[in-house]
Design an enzyme around this catalytic site. Structure first.
Site, mmCIF file in Angstrom:
data_model
loop_
_atom_site.group_PDB
_atom_site.id
_atom_site.type_symbol
_atom_site.label_atom_id
_atom_site.label_comp_id
_atom_site.label_asym_id
_atom_site.label_seq_id
_atom_site.Cartn_x
_atom_site.Cartn_y
_atom_site.Cartn_z
ATOM 1 N N GLY A 12 3.317 36.930 39.368
ATOM 2 C CA GLY A 12 2.569 35.630 39.387
ATOM 3 C C GLY A 12 3.553 34.517 39.840
ATOM 4 O O GLY A 12 4.567 34.733 40.194
ATOM 5 N N GLY A 99 5.759 30.432 28.211
ATOM 6 C CA GLY A 99 5.067 29.447 28.909
ATOM 7 C C GLY A 99 3.444 29.430 29.448
ATOM 8 O O GLY A 99 2.900 28.439 29.670
ATOM 9 N N THR A 101 -0.537 29.492 28.432
ATOM 10 C CA THR A 101 -1.090 28.771 27.595
ATOM 11 C C THR A 101 -2.375 29.269 27.079
ATOM 12 O O THR A 101 -2.674 30.585 27.861
ATOM 13 C CB THR A 101 -1.442 27.393 28.407
ATOM 14 O OG1 THR A 101 -2.121 27.816 29.813
ATOM 15 C CG2 THR A 101 -0.142 26.458 28.582
ATOM 16 N N HIS A 155 -5.562 20.671 37.717
ATOM 17 C CA HIS A 155 -4.809 21.964 38.095
ATOM 18 C C HIS A 155 -5.524 22.748 39.239
ATOM 19 O O HIS A 155 -6.451 22.460 39.657
ATOM 20 C CB HIS A 155 -4.578 22.901 37.029
ATOM 21 C CG HIS A 155 -3.674 22.382 35.761
ATOM 22 N ND1 HIS A 155 -4.063 21.399 35.162
ATOM 23 C CD2 HIS A 155 -2.459 22.838 35.477
ATOM 24 C CE1 HIS A 155 -3.041 21.163 34.165
ATOM 25 N NE2 HIS A 155 -1.850 21.982 34.642
ATOM 26 N N LYS A 159 -6.434 28.332 37.721
ATOM 27 C CA LYS A 159 -6.315 28.566 36.035
ATOM 28 C C LYS A 159 -7.150 28.985 35.434
ATOM 29 O O LYS A 159 -8.592 28.554 35.631
ATOM 30 C CB LYS A 159 -5.857 26.892 35.940
ATOM 31 C CG LYS A 159 -5.439 26.511 34.699
ATOM 32 C CD LYS A 159 -4.727 25.230 34.314
ATOM 33 C CE LYS A 159 -4.108 25.186 33.052
ATOM 34 N NZ LYS A 159 -3.371 26.064 32.564
HETATM 35 P P1 NAP Z 1 -0.709 33.837 37.932
HETATM 36 O O1 NAP Z 1 -0.304 33.472 39.318
HETATM 37 O O2 NAP Z 1 -2.000 34.271 37.754
HETATM 38 O O3 NAP Z 1 0.233 34.822 37.476
HETATM 39 C C1 NAP Z 1 0.038 35.409 35.984
HETATM 40 C C2 NAP Z 1 0.692 37.140 36.256
HETATM 41 O O4 NAP Z 1 0.669 37.794 35.033
HETATM 42 C C3 NAP Z 1 -0.096 37.891 37.547
HETATM 43 O O5 NAP Z 1 0.739 38.324 38.296
HETATM 44 C C4 NAP Z 1 -0.884 39.133 36.440
HETATM 45 O O6 NAP Z 1 -1.074 40.114 37.437
HETATM 46 C C5 NAP Z 1 0.214 38.954 35.485
HETATM 47 N N1 NAP Z 1 -0.243 39.751 33.990
HETATM 48 C C6 NAP Z 1 -1.547 39.609 33.737
HETATM 49 N N2 NAP Z 1 -1.582 40.270 32.753
HETATM 50 C C7 NAP Z 1 -0.506 41.101 32.535
HETATM 51 C C8 NAP Z 1 0.090 41.692 31.374
HETATM 52 N N3 NAP Z 1 -0.775 41.942 30.383
HETATM 53 N N4 NAP Z 1 1.619 42.096 31.612
HETATM 54 C C9 NAP Z 1 1.959 41.674 32.517
HETATM 55 N N5 NAP Z 1 1.783 40.853 33.525
HETATM 56 C C10 NAP Z 1 0.334 40.434 33.453
HETATM 57 O O7 NAP Z 1 -0.426 32.690 36.777
HETATM 58 P P2 NAP Z 1 0.631 31.459 36.965
HETATM 59 O O8 NAP Z 1 0.297 30.235 37.607
HETATM 60 O O9 NAP Z 1 1.927 31.861 37.292
HETATM 61 O O10 NAP Z 1 0.650 30.923 35.486
HETATM 62 C C11 NAP Z 1 0.938 31.886 34.391
HETATM 63 C C12 NAP Z 1 0.663 31.261 33.031
HETATM 64 O O11 NAP Z 1 1.754 30.319 32.857
HETATM 65 C C13 NAP Z 1 -0.619 30.803 32.890
HETATM 66 O O12 NAP Z 1 -1.036 30.589 31.537
HETATM 67 C C14 NAP Z 1 -0.407 29.044 33.106
HETATM 68 O O13 NAP Z 1 -1.350 28.261 32.585
HETATM 69 C C15 NAP Z 1 1.060 29.027 32.608
HETATM 70 N N6 NAP Z 1 1.776 27.932 33.082
HETATM 71 C C16 NAP Z 1 2.729 27.183 32.105
HETATM 72 C C17 NAP Z 1 3.606 26.234 32.830
HETATM 73 C C18 NAP Z 1 4.439 25.811 31.863
HETATM 74 O O14 NAP Z 1 5.300 24.784 32.310
HETATM 75 N N7 NAP Z 1 4.535 26.217 30.383
HETATM 76 C C19 NAP Z 1 3.511 25.822 34.010
HETATM 77 C C20 NAP Z 1 2.487 26.495 34.835
HETATM 78 C C21 NAP Z 1 1.851 27.499 34.479
HETATM 79 P P3 NAP Z 1 -2.562 40.515 37.990
HETATM 80 O O15 NAP Z 1 -2.620 39.289 38.723
HETATM 81 O O16 NAP Z 1 -2.439 41.569 38.731
HETATM 82 O O17 NAP Z 1 -3.563 40.373 36.961
#
Ligand code: NAP
Length: 265
Positions: A12, A99, A101, A155, A159
C-alpha cells in the site's frame, strides 16, 4: 541490538514508504511481510520494489513468527484486517505498531486489556506526523478558551473510514477539556442528511475526500468577532515515517497499549 520488524500492508501507499524506511534504517532489520494473498515469495518479486529486497512474504502469521521471529509488527492495512493482526501479534509476543485507523471503542478496550495482561507494549497511532500531534495538542489547549469548535478533515479519495482517526482523536482530546455542548442554533434542521457532518459530544466533524489530497485537517474555533484556525497538512507519506521509526524503537520499552502518539512524545 537490531530490531526485527515485520510489516503488514507493504504493497500500500504507506506500506511502500515504511518498507524503504525500515530497510534503510540503522538498527532495524525488515525480516518479513504479512499479506493476505500470495503475491510473491519475497518483495523482490513485486515490480514496486528493487531486486535486492529479498524480504520473505507470508500469508500465515504463525509461520511468519516461527520462521522470522520479529520483535515488532507494523500494520498499515485497512480497518477490516487490523484488529485481528493486532490481536494475533500480541498473542504471539510481537509488539504491534499500528498506523491503520478504524478501530471500534470495544476493540480498543479489548486490546488494551490483552496488552496489559501480557505486559506487552502496543502503540496505536492514528497519525504518525509530529505536526498533526501538535495540531491536536494545540486544539485541546484552545478549546479551554474557545469551546465552539468544528473539525474539517480532508483526505485522498481511497480512504475507507470516515471520520478519520485523527479527526476523531482530535474531538476526543478536545472533549477532555470541554463540557459537552450543542453547537449551532438549537432549532437547526438539516435540509439534506449529513449537512452538519458527524457529531461527537456536540462537535461537528466534516470529512472531505478528493483525489490529490494526502492528509489534512483544520480545527476551527469561533468566538465573538473572531475565528482561530489550527491547520496541519501532510503533503506526502514521508511526513509519517519519523513517527513510525520512533514507535518501533519506543514500543520495546513499553508494557501496555498506548493510543495516540501525543501520549508518548
Ligand atoms: P492502501 O494504499 O490501501 O494500502 C493498504 C494495503 O494493505 C493494500 O496494499 C492492501 O492490499 C493491503 N491489505 C489489505 N488487507 C490486508 C491484509 N489482511 N493483510 C495484509 N495486507 C492487507 O492504504 P494506505 O493509504 O497505505 O493506508 C493504510 C492505512 O494507514 C489506512 O488505514 C490509513 O487510514 C492509515 N494511515 C495512517 C497514517 C498514520 O499516520 N497513522 C497515515 C496515513 C494512512 P490490496 O490493495 O491488495 O487489498
Amino acid at each position: 541490538m537490531t530490531i526485527k520488524v515485520a510489516i503488514a500492508g507493504a504493497r500500500g501507499k504507506m506500506g511502500i514508504e515504511a518498507v524503504h524506511t525500515v530497510i534503510k534504517r540503522e538498527g532495524m532489520e525488515l525480516v518479513a511481510i504479512l499479506d493476505y494473498k500470495q503475491v510473491g515469495q519475497t518483495l523482490a518479486d513485486l515490480d514496486i520494489f528493487p531486486e535486492n529486497y529479498k524480504v520473505p512474504i507470508y500469508t500465515d502469521f504463525c509461520a511468519l513468527v516461527e520462521e522470522t521471529k520479529p520483535d515488532v509488527l507494523v500494520d498499515l492495512t485497512n480497518p477490516h484486517a487490523v484488529y485481528e493482526h493486532t490481536k494475533q501479534a500480541l498473542v504471539h509476543n510481537v509488539r504491534p505498531v499500528i498506523g491503520t485507523t478504524g478501530f471500534t471503542d470495544e476493540q480498543l478496550v479489548e486490546l488494551k486489556e490483552l496488552a496489559a495482561s501480557k505486559k506487552m507494549g502496543c502503540i496505536i497511532a492514528p497519525n504518525f506526523a509530529i505536526g498533526a500531534i501538535l495540531m491536536m495538542k494545540f486544539a485541546r489547549e484552545a478549546a479551554k478558551y474557545l469551546p465552539n469548535v468544528e473539525i474539517i478533515e480532508m483526505h485522498h479519495d481511497n480512504k475507507l473510514d470516515a471520520p478519520s482517526g485523527t479527526g476523531l482523536k482530535t474531538a476526543q482530546m478536545i472533549a477532555e477539556v470541554r463540557d459537552p455542548k450543542g453547537q449551532g442554533h438549537p432549532n437547526e434542521k438539516e435540509m439534506m442528511q449529513g449537512a452538519r457532518g458527524a457529531e461527537f459530544e456536540g462537535m461537528h466533524i466534516h470529512s472531505v475526500r478528493l483525489p490529490g489530497l494526502v492528509a489534512h485537517q483544520q480545527v476551527l474555533f469561533g468566538g465573538e468577532g473572531q475565528l482561530l484556525t489550527i491547520r496541519h497538512d501532510s503533503f506526502n507519506r514521508e511526513s509519517f515515517m519519523s513517527g513510525v521509526t520512533f514507535c518501533i524503537e519506543r514500543v520495546l520499552d513499553m508494557e501496555d497499549l498506548v493510543y495516540g502518539l501525543e501520549n508518548i512524545i
